[in-house]
Design a protein around this motif. Structure first.
Motif, PDB file in Angstrom:
ATOM      1  N   ARG A  34       2.781  -6.642  -3.510  1.00 41.58           N
ATOM      2  CA  ARG A  34       3.092  -6.325  -2.116  1.00 41.58           C
ATOM      3  C   ARG A  34       2.005  -5.444  -1.511  1.00 41.58           C
ATOM      4  NH1 ARG A  34       4.731  -8.499   1.962  1.00 41.58           N
ATOM      5  NH2 ARG A  34       6.248  -9.445   0.617  1.00 41.58           N
ATOM      6  N   TYR A  35       1.521  -4.457  -2.263  1.00 37.68           N
ATOM      7  CA  TYR A  35       0.458  -3.582  -1.787  1.00 37.68           C
ATOM      8  C   TYR A  35      -0.796  -4.394  -1.495  1.00 37.68           C
ATOM      9  CZ  TYR A  35      -2.896   0.234  -1.672  1.00 37.68           C
ATOM     10  OH  TYR A  35      -3.883   1.105  -1.294  1.00 37.68           O
ATOM     11  N   TRP A  36      -1.128  -5.319  -2.389  1.00 34.62           N
ATOM     12  CA  TRP A  36      -2.312  -6.150  -2.217  1.00 34.62           C
ATOM     13  C   TRP A  36      -2.155  -7.069  -1.012  1.00 34.62           C
ATOM     14  CZ3 TRP A  36      -3.240 -11.487  -2.734  1.00 34.62           C
ATOM     15  CH2 TRP A  36      -4.579 -11.842  -2.754  1.00 34.62           C
ATOM     16  N   MET A  37      -0.955  -7.642  -0.829  1.00 37.29           N
ATOM     17  CA  MET A  37      -0.736  -8.560   0.286  1.00 37.29           C
ATOM     18  C   MET A  37      -0.766  -7.831   1.629  1.00 37.29           C
ATOM     19  SD  MET A  37       2.252 -10.952  -1.341  1.00 37.29           S
ATOM     20  CE  MET A  37       2.621 -11.768   0.189  1.00 37.29           C
ATOM     21  N   ASP A  38      -0.315  -6.597   1.686  1.00 36.46           N
ATOM     22  CA  ASP A  38      -0.263  -5.843   2.926  1.00 36.46           C
ATOM     23  C   ASP A  38      -1.580  -5.175   3.287  1.00 36.46           C
ATOM     24  OD1 ASP A  38       2.353  -6.572   3.211  1.00 36.46           O
ATOM     25  OD2 ASP A  38       3.177  -4.679   2.479  1.00 36.46           O
TER      26      ASP A  38
END
Length: 57
Positions: A34-38
């Motif tokens: 999620r951190y990478w996608m955001d």
């Protein structure tokens, strides 16, 4: 992805500890994803180049 398979004869408290470890691993994986996608696209490139430089040293 690395996958370990095993059969075990364990006590109930040991099975609960294994289940908790699996849940924690999945939680960390999902948070990282999620951190990478955001993150903005520039951060993806910067982190990749940082990892390459760390791997070379």
């Amino acid at each position: 992805m690395l996958v370990y398979e095993f059969k075990i004869k364990a006590h109930k408290h040991q099975l609960l500890a294994i289940d908790e470890a699996i849940r924690i691993g999945q939680f960390i994986r999902n948070k990282c994803l999620r951190y990478w996608m955001d993150a903005p696209r520039e951060d993806h490139v910067n982190r990749f180049s940082l990892l390459i430089s760390i791997a070379k040293s």
